[in-house]
Write a protein that holds these residues in place. Structure first.
Motif, short mmCIF file in Angstrom:
data_model
loop_
_atom_site.label_atom_id
_atom_site.label_comp_id
_atom_site.label_asym_id
_atom_site.label_seq_id
_atom_site.Cartn_x
_atom_site.Cartn_y
_atom_site.Cartn_z
N GLU A 74 0.83 -1.21 0.00
CA GLU A 74 0.00 0.00 0.00
C GLU A 74 0.87 1.26 0.00
N ARG A 75 1.91 1.25 0.78
CA ARG A 75 2.80 2.42 0.84
C ARG A 75 3.62 2.54 -0.45
N GLU A 76 4.03 1.41 -1.01
CA GLU A 76 4.80 1.46 -2.26
C GLU A 76 3.97 2.05 -3.40
N ALA A 77 2.66 1.84 -3.37
CA ALA A 77 1.79 2.39 -4.41
C ALA A 77 1.65 3.90 -4.28
N LYS A 78 1.98 4.43 -3.11
CA LYS A 78 1.77 5.85 -2.84
C LYS A 78 3.06 6.66 -2.82
N PHE A 79 4.17 6.05 -2.36
CA PHE A 79 5.42 6.79 -2.15
C PHE A 79 6.58 6.20 -2.96
N ALA A 80 7.61 7.02 -3.13
CA ALA A 80 8.87 6.56 -3.74
C ALA A 80 9.83 6.20 -2.62
N PHE A 81 10.09 4.92 -2.43
CA PHE A 81 10.92 4.46 -1.31
C PHE A 81 12.39 4.39 -1.69
N SER A 82 13.22 4.70 -0.71
CA SER A 82 14.66 4.46 -0.86
C SER A 82 14.92 2.97 -0.77
N LYS A 83 16.16 2.58 -0.98
CA LYS A 83 16.55 1.20 -0.75
C LYS A 83 16.41 0.90 0.74
N PRO A 84 16.06 -0.33 1.12
CA PRO A 84 15.96 -0.67 2.55
C PRO A 84 17.30 -0.48 3.25
N TYR A 85 17.25 -0.01 4.49
CA TYR A 85 18.47 0.14 5.27
C TYR A 85 18.38 -0.53 6.64
N VAL A 86 17.23 -1.15 6.95
CA VAL A 86 17.08 -1.95 8.16
C VAL A 86 16.24 -3.18 7.80
N PHE A 87 16.71 -4.35 8.27
CA PHE A 87 15.99 -5.60 8.05
C PHE A 87 15.66 -6.18 9.43
N ASP A 88 14.38 -6.43 9.66
CA ASP A 88 13.93 -6.76 11.01
C ASP A 88 12.78 -7.75 10.92
N GLY A 89 12.09 -7.95 12.04
CA GLY A 89 10.92 -8.83 12.07
C GLY A 89 9.96 -8.39 13.14
N ALA A 90 8.68 -8.72 12.98
CA ALA A 90 7.67 -8.39 13.98
C ALA A 90 7.80 -9.33 15.18
N GLN A 91 7.55 -8.78 16.37
CA GLN A 91 7.79 -9.54 17.60
C GLN A 91 6.62 -9.37 18.57
N VAL A 92 6.17 -10.48 19.13
CA VAL A 92 5.16 -10.43 20.20
C VAL A 92 5.88 -10.29 21.54
N VAL A 93 5.39 -9.37 22.38
CA VAL A 93 5.95 -9.15 23.71
C VAL A 93 4.83 -9.30 24.74
N VAL A 94 5.12 -9.96 25.85
CA VAL A 94 4.11 -10.21 26.89
C VAL A 94 4.66 -9.84 28.26
N LYS A 95 3.79 -9.82 29.24
CA LYS A 95 4.22 -9.65 30.63
C LYS A 95 5.08 -10.85 31.02
N LYS A 96 6.17 -10.58 31.69
CA LYS A 96 7.08 -11.66 32.07
C LYS A 96 6.33 -12.73 32.86
N GLY A 97 6.53 -13.98 32.47
CA GLY A 97 5.82 -15.09 33.08
C GLY A 97 4.73 -15.65 32.20
N ASN A 98 4.30 -14.82 31.21
CA ASN A 98 3.23 -15.26 30.31
C ASN A 98 3.77 -15.82 28.99
N GLU A 99 5.10 -15.81 28.83
CA GLU A 99 5.66 -16.29 27.57
C GLU A 99 5.47 -17.79 27.36
N ALA A 100 5.13 -18.52 28.43
CA ALA A 100 4.88 -19.96 28.30
C ALA A 100 3.52 -20.23 27.66
N THR A 101 2.56 -19.33 27.87
CA THR A 101 1.22 -19.52 27.32
C THR A 101 1.02 -18.78 26.00
N ILE A 102 1.80 -17.70 25.80
CA ILE A 102 1.76 -16.98 24.53
C ILE A 102 3.17 -17.06 23.94
N SER A 103 3.34 -17.97 22.99
CA SER A 103 4.68 -18.19 22.44
C SER A 103 4.82 -17.69 21.01
#
Length: 250
Positions: free
Chosen positions: A93-122
């Protein structure tokens, strides 16, 4: 006489360079540690160092404009700023609207929880029936909407305090990028934990308006980014803030 001629040429060259230099208005939130944040009234972070390095290559002057993250895209569209340096993810959607530079950061989406809950939400598969916070205006709401269990996730959009509300149990989890999540947990006293592995590749780049002027700015910045990658400056900036090089694909 030779010294006088040389001095005159240098003065003319300096004057010409100054006349050709542009002011690049860069929008950022100043509230996304460690990419862009304010400490002791000083705007700093990875994105600030990166844009300063780009400007040193192009000879331009950078003017930083801070505002809420949700207002950055509108400011770019209206011409109040020239680009955004705030971990802007490339999406179709953004590429259809804007002229992007070359990527300069490569990352990933991450789920974060309250400590102790990572066993039930992995990871994202365990978000069914859960309330999940994301930053307003970010691409993480879209990422969650594309999950197979999207209709079972209650997504809440926030301007701020997503980490605090997760730690206090007001929401079950929040989603942001892997690098920022890890840094936030390391720096914050809040009881938080990473839940599983990153679940989506993210490529961050600088968006420009998709017109002749914006494309020209993009091309000049792209050339600077290429030089910063080649001479190692981009890797040095990344290691300074993250202790790792997130500017290239693993």
């Amino acid at each position: 006489m030779k010294k006088l001629i040389a001095a005159t040429i240098l003065a003319l060259s300096t004057s010409l360079t100054a006349a050709q230099a542009d002011v690049l208005r860069v929008g950022m939130s100043g509230g996304y540690f460690p990419f862009t944040f304010v400490k002791l009234d000083v705007l700093q972070g990875f994105e600030v160092d990166f844009m300063n390095a780009v400007a040193a290559e192009t000879g331009d002057e950078v003017e930083y404009v801070t505002m809420s993250f949700s207002g950055l895209i509108g400011a770019l569209e209206s011409g109040r700023i020239d680009t955004i340096a705030n971990q802007i993810t490339i999406t179709p959607e953004r590429e259809a609207k804007f002229a992007f530079s070359k990527p300069y950061v490569f990352d990933g989406a991450q789920v974060v929880v309250k400590k102790g809950n990572e066993a039930t939400i992995s990871g994202p598969d365990d978000l069914s029936g859960k309330t999940v916070a994301v930053n307003l205006g970010s691409n993480f709401e879209e990422l969650l909407s594309n999950l197979p269990n999207a209709t079972e996730i209650d997504v809440r959009t926030y301007e701020s305090n997503i980490a605090q509300d997760t730690a206090l149990g007001r929401v079950d989890a929040f989603v942001m990028d892997r690098v920022s999540s890890a840094q936030l947990i390391a720096e914050s006293p809040l009881p938080l934990a990473l839940a599983g592995a990153p679940f989506s590749e993210i490529r961050n780049a600088l968006p420009f308006r998709n017109d002749a002027a914006g494309q020209a700015q993009r091309d000049k910045v792209d050339a600077a980014i290429a030089r910063l990658k080649e001479n190692g400056t981009l890797s040095e900036i990344s290691n300074k803030w993250f202790g790792a090089d997130i500017t290239k694909v693993d």
